[in-house]
Motif scaffolding. Structure first.
Motif, short mmCIF file in Angstrom:
data_model
loop_
_atom_site.label_atom_id
_atom_site.label_comp_id
_atom_site.label_asym_id
_atom_site.label_seq_id
_atom_site.Cartn_x
_atom_site.Cartn_y
_atom_site.Cartn_z
N THR A 82 -7.88 -66.72 89.78
CA THR A 82 -7.77 -66.93 91.22
C THR A 82 -7.75 -68.42 91.53
O THR A 82 -8.59 -69.18 91.00
N PRO A 83 -6.82 -68.90 92.37
CA PRO A 83 -6.83 -70.33 92.73
C PRO A 83 -8.15 -70.72 93.40
O PRO A 83 -8.58 -70.07 94.35
N ASN B 294 -7.49 -64.98 101.54
CA ASN B 294 -6.66 -65.60 100.51
C ASN B 294 -6.77 -67.11 100.61
O ASN B 294 -6.75 -67.67 101.71
N ASN C 232 -2.70 -69.92 97.33
CA ASN C 232 -2.28 -68.71 96.63
C ASN C 232 -1.09 -68.08 97.37
O ASN C 232 -1.20 -67.00 97.96
#
Length: 344
Positions: A212-213, A314, A318
């Motif tokens: 995950t960023p 988010n 991403n």
């Protein structure tokens, strides 16, 4: 930005305030009500805080972290609440902080005082940084800037109204995703993870912590095994949240290579929260993210047709997941920032 300044506060600016650790039901109820009032005031469109969920958390804590709760009183009245989470399996140099100040008690230095106390407590546990997530434009935003904190990760919450505005568009998306992934089949469940999928979900959850960023947020890889997955499932169900999962596997009986989770709480029948979504790197490019998310949305609607809103978060960095969510009908709702404060 450079290194954050060490937190300092002039406690004399906060008159008649006493911080005590929550250790009985009366304090817990007061602590809860401060947070509930803050959420209702600042984010009236959010689901209300759950008292039953909080009580259950005391007997079945979330795995992987120890939690301290502190209550600030002024002249006997509860005015602010602090939650300090200390990871105990991974990320042992960090402490996660949530501060809530009663709306009528703001601009007295209470938020600054709570953060100073959190910093002191975290230092005693050998932590070197605080991580604080606040809503952009909310009461905590200006405070974090004033303290010289670093904005480490910016993300946005998006909300999907249900039923979908354009079901035909979703059906076309799903058909395209199925056509792009002929070597994969789906499997799903509601509630705890079936035993035969525990190891695969553990493997994917561990990858979620690295893939995950995270931008500039200090976060180390997390270690998962079947027991940790069982603990997380038990905590979710114990807190009144039902996990709904759809996963993709290789062929009809191969390993799981993608999954997504949505949580629904019967106590808040109109609302659901999107959890993790991950596609293993070797299986990307087959629209598996789209496929599992759409199938899981159908699972949610069958399980809880009364749901009218699903929230997802988010990172701004991403764009892949943002594009999927936007295509599904999720729209920006509010923005958040995870800030870091150095303690050394």
């Amino acid at each position: 930005m450079g290194r954050a300044r060490r937190i300092v506060t002039d406690m004399t600016t906060v008159a008649q305030v006493r911080l005590t650790r929550v250790d009985d039901e009366a304090d817990l109820r007061a602590w809860f009500e401060v947070g509930a009032a803050a959420v209702a005031h600042d984010r009236p469109g959010d689901p209300p805080r759950s008292w039953a969920g909080l009580v259950s958390e005391l007997t079945r804590p979330w795995p992987g972290r120890d939690v301290e709760r502190w209550l600030a009183r002024s002249d006997g009245d509860a005015v602010a609440a602090l939650r300090l989470a200390l990871p105990n399996r991974d990320n042992l140099s960090s402490a996660l902080v949530e501060c809530e100040v009663a709306p009528a008690q703001r601009r007295r230095g209470l938020g600054r005082a709570l953060l100073a106390h959190a910093a002191d407590r975290a230092r005693t546990q050998g932590r070197t940084r605080l991580i604080v997530e606040v809503r952009t434009g909310g009461p905590g935003d200006a405070l974090m800037r004033a303290l010289g904190a670093r904005p480490a990760l910016r993300d946005q919450r998006r909300r999907l109204p249900l039923p979908p505005a354009d079901p035909a568009a979703l059906a076309a998306m799903e058909a395209a995703a199925v056509a792009a992934s002929p070597g994969h089949t789906l499997v799903g469940w509601t509630g705890t993870t079936p035993d035969d999928h525990l190891d695969d979900i553990a493997r994917l959850a561990a990858q979620m912590s690295t893939d995950t960023p995270l931008d500039d947020l200090h976060s180390e890889p997390e270690t998962y095994d079947a027991d940790r997955v069982r603990e997380a499932d038990a905590a979710s169900v114990g807190h009144g949240m039902v996990p709904l999962v759809t996963a993709a596997r290789v062929g009809v009986d191969g390993p799981l290579v993608a999954y997504t989770t949505v949580f629904h709480r019967a106590e808040t029948p109109w609302h659901a929260s999107q959890g993790d979504t991950l596609v293993e790197s070797a299986h990307r490019g087959h629209r598996l993210g789209v496929r599992v998310k759409l199938a899981n949305l159908a699972r949610l609607q069958a399980h809880a047709p009364q749901v009218t809103a699903v929230d997802t978060w988010n990172a701004d960095s991403n764009p892949w997941m943002v594009s999927i969510n936007e295509a599904m009908g999720f729209r920006p709702y509010d923005a958040w920032t995870e800030w870091e404060l150095d303690l050394v």
